[in-house]
Design a protein around this motif. Sequence first.
Motif: not given
Length: 188
Positions: A104, A107, A177, A180-182, A184-185
């Motif tokens: 984190k 990033r 971003r 990317e987070m979606k 990764e989830q």
Amino acid sequence: VGPYVLVTPNETRRKKLQQSKLSFAKKELDDLEQWKKEHKPGPITLVPQRLGGNESEAQVRQNQQMILMQSKYQKKHKREEYVKAKKAAEEAEILKKKAIQREKAERLEVKKKQEEMQRREMLLEDQKYKTNELLNRLDMGLPKYDSCQIANPGPESAAWKRSHAYKQALREDENRRLEEMKQEQQRK
């Protein structure tokens, strides 16, 4: 309520029934006692033999003491192994959390660097624009007034375009971003 008839009990018949029940129960108990007597197990006859194996009493006691001592050490060893495994699991969990935090932080650092680069690019672009504007004014022989005294070229001036482009770039970066987070989830 309709009429009903009350029948009085016949005492002699009642006594006969009770006596027959008692006599039947007594007969059953007598039969059970007789069956037990007939099926009584006989005496047990075993051939005498020496018990305890080939070892002496002292040897057996010594073996028992050795087994007891070994069991204590085995319990202690198991307890130590359990504690080690528990510590290893806790350390692995801590390392995992640290790795997540480190990722984190990396990033966030990359994001800050990108924002700083964009800010510098915008600053350089603005500086070039101001320099070009000044040079154009000098070339055209216009009086050297502040840029605020120059007539407003309209709502879509170069500064407005730059700020609009910067905001658009920020929105695109934020959307990227979020995507990317979606992703990764979804992988998790």
